[in-house]
Design an enzyme around this catalytic site. Structure first.
Site: not given
Length: 309
Positions: A224, A272
């Site tokens: 993250r 991502h």
């Protein structure tokens, strides 16, 4: 017994199509068109508007569309008696392992530097590393971390892990807790972050952590964006303590065009994509939990709110 799909920043149509194909008889609703709020017992979500779930008095389960649940747990108004589940999927697991392996190999052979040289028409062979030159340290030894470590081990890398508690993984030493973190860092030439995001792990990729890595270490963050203190990474790259970084997750996504990561010569940016949930396989698992819920059977992949994963 209606199901609510609620998501921001993710195309929800593949989920709709998959669930309708699998179970056309289900009453499936898409936020904010919820209909009667009392009828909703099950929610499937990614990055929901904070506070949205308190409107559903009979909600029993919130299912994450992916492996992460921090996007759910950060909601201060999350109903206390609702179960939370996550996806564990062999496609997700293998995708993450192959991505991290590719990034380590790219670093080892210096391929990103050749791409830059190609743009300049610069023919300049460079020395490269071999497996025996590197110890790869994986922070976070859950399903994703364990598989990433195992695949790297099979390729001949020296691999070690670090987790909150000790784990037994064949051929891979796993260090645990704050007492063993310093040794783990000091002996990791490549650091891969695959930790869950919790209050304990937020900002763990900081200057203090980087200083404990060997000179010339390489950092990979596929967990993250909130794990990384961005200014600290830039400082340690510019000082030369770190050789480079590969980043797939960011505090703000999409990464703003003016962000220094885009132009930094030692940073590789990907959007991502290390491991993307496949609705076709994940929906089956989530619907299994929907059936279990209404048959009053134990759910699978239930998340501990205390641990955060």
């Amino acid at each position: 017994m209606s199901i609510l799909l609620i998501s921001r920043g993710r195309d929800i149509n593949p989920w709709l199509e998959t669930i309708k194909s699998e179970r056309p008889e289900l009453d499936l609703r898409v936020y904010p068109d919820t209909g009667s709020e009392e009828e909703i017992t099950f929610a499937i979500t990614w990055n929901h508007p904070l506070g949205a779930f308190k409107a559903f008095p009979n909600l029993k389960c919130i299912a994450s569309m992916g492996a992460g649940v921090d996007h759910i747990l950060k909601d201060p108004e999350l109903p206390e008696d609702v179960l939370i589940t996550r996806v564990t999927d062999e496609h997700l697991t293998n995708d993450m392992a192959t991505f991290t392996t590719a990034v380590v190999l790219n670093y080892m052979r210096g391929l990103s530097a050749y791409k830059a040289a190609e743009q300049e028409g610069n023919w300049q062979p460079k020395p490269y590393l071999r497996q025996r030159d590197l110890t790869v340290g994986v922070m976070g030894m859950g399903v994703l971390g364990a598989e990433a470590a195992t695949q790297l081990k099979k390729l001949g890398f020296s691999v070690q892990g670090w987790a909150k508690s000790h784990k037994s993984i064949e051929g891979i030493p796993v260090y645990a807790g704050a007492d063993e973190l310093d040794y783990f860092l000091a002996t990791s030439n490549v650091l891969i972050c695959l930790l869950p995001l919790t209050s304990e792990t937020a900002n763990i990729l900081n200057k203090t952590t980087f200083e404990k890595l060997p000179q010339g270490a390489y950092v990979i963050n596929v967990a993250r964006g909130e794990h990384l203190v961005e200014a600290d990474l830039l400082e340690m790259l510019d000082k030369g303590h770190l050789a480079g970084a590969s980043l797939d997750v960011f505090r703000t996504e999409p990464l703003p065009k003016e962000h220094p990561f885009w132009s930094h010569p030692k940073v590789d940016v990907t959007p991502h994509i290390a491991s993307v949930t496949n609705p076709a396989s994940a929906a089956k698992q989530i619907l299994q939990n929907y059936d279990r819920l209404h048959q009053k059977e134990p759910l699978i992949n239930v998340v501990s709110r205390t641990k955060g994963y």
